[in-house]
Design a protein around this motif. Structure first.
Motif, short mmCIF file in Angstrom:
data_model
loop_
_atom_site.label_atom_id
_atom_site.label_comp_id
_atom_site.label_asym_id
_atom_site.label_seq_id
_atom_site.Cartn_x
_atom_site.Cartn_y
_atom_site.Cartn_z
N ARG A 94 -59.78 -79.07 -33.97
CA ARG A 94 -61.14 -78.87 -34.48
C ARG A 94 -61.39 -77.40 -34.78
NH1 ARG A 94 -63.04 -82.23 -29.72
NH2 ARG A 94 -62.85 -84.39 -30.44
N ARG A 95 -62.12 -77.21 -35.89
CA ARG A 95 -62.59 -75.87 -36.24
C ARG A 95 -64.10 -75.80 -36.10
NH1 ARG A 95 -58.39 -73.21 -40.12
NH2 ARG A 95 -59.89 -71.51 -39.93
N PHE A 96 -64.67 -76.65 -35.28
CA PHE A 96 -66.11 -76.66 -35.08
C PHE A 96 -66.41 -77.03 -33.63
CE2 PHE A 96 -65.03 -81.01 -35.97
CZ PHE A 96 -65.88 -81.76 -35.17
N ARG A 97 -67.66 -76.79 -33.25
CA ARG A 97 -68.15 -77.16 -31.93
C ARG A 97 -69.46 -77.91 -32.08
NH1 ARG A 97 -65.57 -74.81 -27.69
NH2 ARG A 97 -64.18 -73.09 -28.16
N VAL A 98 -69.69 -78.83 -31.19
CA VAL A 98 -70.91 -79.63 -31.20
C VAL A 98 -71.88 -79.07 -30.17
CG1 VAL A 98 -71.90 -81.92 -30.88
CG2 VAL A 98 -69.64 -81.67 -31.92
N TYR A 99 -73.10 -78.85 -30.60
CA TYR A 99 -74.14 -78.33 -29.71
C TYR A 99 -75.38 -79.19 -29.81
CZ TYR A 99 -71.16 -74.23 -30.30
OH TYR A 99 -70.09 -73.39 -30.37
N PHE A 100 -76.10 -79.31 -28.70
CA PHE A 100 -77.38 -80.00 -28.69
C PHE A 100 -78.51 -78.98 -28.78
CE2 PHE A 100 -75.46 -83.79 -26.34
CZ PHE A 100 -75.42 -84.54 -27.49
N LYS A 101 -79.39 -79.19 -29.74
CA LYS A 101 -80.60 -78.38 -29.82
C LYS A 101 -81.68 -79.06 -29.00
CE LYS A 101 -80.06 -75.26 -33.38
NZ LYS A 101 -80.82 -74.11 -33.84
N PRO A 102 -82.33 -78.35 -28.08
CA PRO A 102 -83.34 -79.00 -27.23
C PRO A 102 -84.54 -79.45 -28.04
CG PRO A 102 -83.38 -76.64 -26.93
CD PRO A 102 -82.19 -76.93 -27.80
N GLY A 103 -85.16 -80.52 -27.59
CA GLY A 103 -86.35 -81.02 -28.25
C GLY A 103 -87.59 -80.22 -27.88
#
Length: 763
Positions: free
Chosen positions: A133-142
């Motif tokens: 992978r050349r990307f990362r997954v992040y969660f943006k808070p609500g």
């Protein structure tokens, strides 16, 4: 509790990525568009907004509990979204100009993997998904995340998204952290990959390939290939509980924050933090914990400075002790935060963006008759009186212009003020209020501060064992204001630590093998009592002030506040205090105080101007400075100040701050006169006390006597109006009092005024 079906959850993730469309762009899939940019190597982050997820789940019946599952098991769903993104990743539509080192290594690895699969069937050489992978997954808070404090995070919150604030107290260096280790066998040449899920790992001891396993001789030895391994940036930060969240009788709690990837160097000392963290109970800490925060300017511009308030999203993890500590700790584990997102809340003056609506309102305020007085009176309106002191504090907030000369010498623009007075004159309350007004402010006391507590101390890094610097109050207040209460209670050895800060605005460190210079570009606001607790009028000013000349000359204004008895003033003060205690607000005022947000915005816009002193005012300022020096020489031991060349720079800084308040690019004579008047008024309470034995003169009579004495001393009968203004403003009188005096004594035929209000005495 049923075991979750993660294959079905992964299908939900795929459906969300392919189907979600925002209201702004209903025709295009938001996240497929984001994945296309990732495929084209225009983006490196996949930001999953929990707000979008909530909006999507409302429309889908089978997604009813999906958002709560994500919030309660965020780490697992980060992996599911990453796998889902791999499945739906579109083909690249952008042709890369040339291959980078990652492309070359991946092509060689895929060829070796294909050869290994067809010929030998070894699974040890298979590439981990995280390496591809050349990307990362992040969660943006609500937007509905609950704000909590560190103390309210308990065991029941493990695995849940929580929000809290903290202040950063220690920042470590950025170091590489291995994420995927690649081992090469010297016997068969195979590459074996091991995914690292924590800070420590046990490397593979022997080659697991079929070639080495079937050999009669011992297996080949494995060597770590750093070029083929995957590293990420790693930084450790210490976060402490805010003082207002600490119960009475308790000490602040602190947590360790591990910052990885692009978030490194986005945290600095002294910045209060707001953290969104995901808590879980296992020690699986793959690094997908940062969010692509949109900042203006380049990468360096988005770094928050000391004293800034920021939002952080992260994961709360247990950290088992290792080695000898594990034998002592037993089953007890430490905890830390895995940062996911950093966004700035409280900004510097330079980062303020004034909207057109607010700017138009500020323009209306600017054209008010007495905007200077209105802004000053809006500072701590609950405190009675102290009008000129509030004006001086307003100039401290605005500041002068910093000059950088061609030979490298820098002249500070920050204004330093010391409030020295009797007990009970609201010095500490003014300091507390200034900390709330300034975007970045640090409050400390002299008795509770040491030299290293004000400048910087050397600590040992708990991870690397290296010596690191921990900034003190003056370093934490960089580009802000440092308020030091009980300044007179400090030890002399500790007080000398701030000499360099007040003039050079740096902190030089040479201890424990660390030789460096830290920035401390801060304005110092100090409050102190005289040497005898109260001002002793029978002692000289030097004995009462009891500060060394080297430190005294560094203050632009040394404001002496004496608590003198006056029946009218005491009654007015009592009525004011009683009304504040009864109603919780100041009594009805003749003006409407400006709200804090507008005051901060007005000052922020004023600081964008860099006024200069025109050459026409050079002689005027030089003569005023020479006159101040002569007055001090004539006063001898009764001199109430210490006038040096730094005083001349103080006049320039105060004049530039006044020009900034006018939103002007040039200093005018009125600015210089007001600066001289404030310097005069800073000692007026002492002068009134010293002259109690003599009958007091009303202001009009005092102005007349000053003009008469000057004319007699010069043996002239004509006094120009401009000369009278210069003479009287330097003595603390205003133009209004001068005009009233001219009109009154002209009506008594004491003098005659011409059209330009020049004075001619009548014989």
């Amino acid at each position: 509790m049923a075991i979750p079906d993660y294959k079905a959850e992964k299908e939900k993730c795929i459906l969300f990525l392919k189907s979600y469309r925002s209201e702004e762009e209903p025709r295009n899939s938001k996240y497929m568009f984001m994945l296309q940019h990732i495929s084209n190597r225009r983006r490196q982050t996949l930001d999953i907004s929990l707000t979008d997820l909530e909006e999507f789940c409302v429309k889908e019946e089978k997604f009813r509990d999906f958002v709560s599952d994500v919030q309660s098991n965020a780490r697992r769903y980060i992996s599911l979204f990453a796998e889902a993104a791999d499945d739906v990743m579109p083909e690249s539509t952008f042709a890369a100009s040339e291959e980078d080192s990652f492309d070359v290594l991946m092509r060689q690895r895929e060829q070796a993997e294909a050869l290994n699969t067809h010929q030998q069937g070894d699974t040890a050489q298979l590439l981990p998904d995280i390496l591809r992978r050349r990307f990362r997954v992040y969660f943006k808070p609500g937007v509905k995340c609950e704000m909590r404090s560190i103390r309210t995070i308990r065991a029941a919150d493990v695995g849940h998204l929580v929000t809290f604030k903290g202040i950063c107290t220690r920042v470590g260096d950025v170091k590489p952290l291995i994420e995927v280790a690649c081992f090469a066998c010297d016997g068969c040449g195979f590459e074996i990959y091991q995914e690292v899920l924590g800070e420590t790992f046990n490397p593979i001891g022997k080659c697991p390939s079929g070639f080495c396993t079937n050999r009669v001789v011992p297996n080949g030895q494995l060597f770590l290939e750093t070029r083929a391994s995957k590293f990420i940036k790693y930084q450790e930060v210490r976060v402490q509980e805010l003082s207002e969240d600490v119960p009475i009788g308790h000490i602040p709690r602190s947590l360790t924050v591990q910052v990885k990837g692009d978030l490194t160097r986005s945290l600095g000392q002294g910045r209060p933090l707001m953290l969104y963290v995901y808590c879980r109970s296992c020690d699986d800490c793959s690094c997908k914990y940062s969010v692509d925060v949109k900042y203006g300017g380049n990468l360096l511009d988005r770094f928050t400075g000391p004293g800034d308030i920021v939002n952080i999203t992260g994961i709360f993890l247990p950290k088992p002790f290792t080695g000898f500590k594990a034998m002592q700790a037993g089953l007890v584990a430490n905890t830390y935060i895995e940062a996911m997102a950093v966004t700035q809340c409280k900004t510097r003056y330079s980062d303020f963006s004034v909207s057109p609506d607010v700017l138009s309102k500020l323009q209306q305020l600017r054209h008010e008759p007495d905007i200077y007085g209105s802004l000053a009176q809006s500072i701590a309106p609950e405190i009675f009186g102290h009008t000129d002191i509030k004006k001086a504090l307003l100039l401290l907030l605005c500041g002068g212009v910093k000059r950088s000369l061609t030979d490298g010498i820098k002249i500070r623009g920050d204004i330093h003020i010391c409030l020295m007075g009797d007990p009970g004159v609201a010095k500490s309350q003014l300091l507390k209020h200034i900390v709330t007004v300034a975007p970045r402010g640090v409050y400390t006391t002299g008795r509770g501060s040491s030299g290293v507590g004000l400048t910087a101390s050397v600590q040992r890094d708990t991870v690397t064992g290296e010596m690191i610097l921990e900034g003190g109050a003056l370093v934490l207040a960089d580009n802000g204001i440092c308020c030091i209460d009980e300044f007179d209670k400090m030890d002399e050895s500790d007080r000398t630590a701030i000499h360099e800060v007040m003039e050079q605005q740096t902190v030089s460190i040479a201890k424990a093998g660390i030789t460096t210079t830290l920035n401390a570009r801060t304005a110092v606001l100090a409050a102190a009592n005289p040497a005898y607790g109260r001002y002793n009028v029978y002692a000289t000013p030097q004995e009462n002030i009891n500060l060394p000349a080297a430190l005294l000359s560094r203050f632009d204004l040394m404001w002496l506040i004496l608590d003198t008895a006056s029946s009218e003033a005491d009654i007015a003060l009592a009525h004011h205090v009683l009304h504040v205690h009864r109603e919780g607000k100041p009594p009805g005022l003749a003006y409407s105080p400006i709200i804090l947000e507008e005051l901060r915005a007005y000052i922020a816009h004023a600081r964008t101007f860099d006024p200069n002193v025109p050459i026409e005012l050079s002689n005027y300022i030089a003569s005023a400075y020479a006159e101040m020096r002569q007055v001090e020489i004539d006063a001898g031991e009764k001199a109430m100040g210490y006038t040096t060349a730094r005083t001349l720079l103080s006049i320039l800084r105060l004049s530039e701050a006044l020009a900034r308040l006018r939103w002007a690019d040039q200093v005018i004579e009125d600015d210089v006169n007001e600066a001289l008047r404030l310097m005069k008024m800073s000692k007026v309470s002492l002068e009134d006390t010293l002259h109690d034995a003599n009958p007091k003169l009303d202001p009009v009579t005092a102005v007349y006597m000053a003009i008469r004495d000057w004319a007699d001393g010069q043996h002239v009968t004509e006094v120009l109006y401009d000369r009278a203004v210069t003479l009287l403003v330097g003595k603390g009188h205003s133009k209004e009092v001068l005009d009233a005096c001219l009109d009154e004594y002209a009506s008594l035929d004491v003098w005659v005024l011409d059209v330009e209000r020049n004075i001619t005495f009548v014989d």
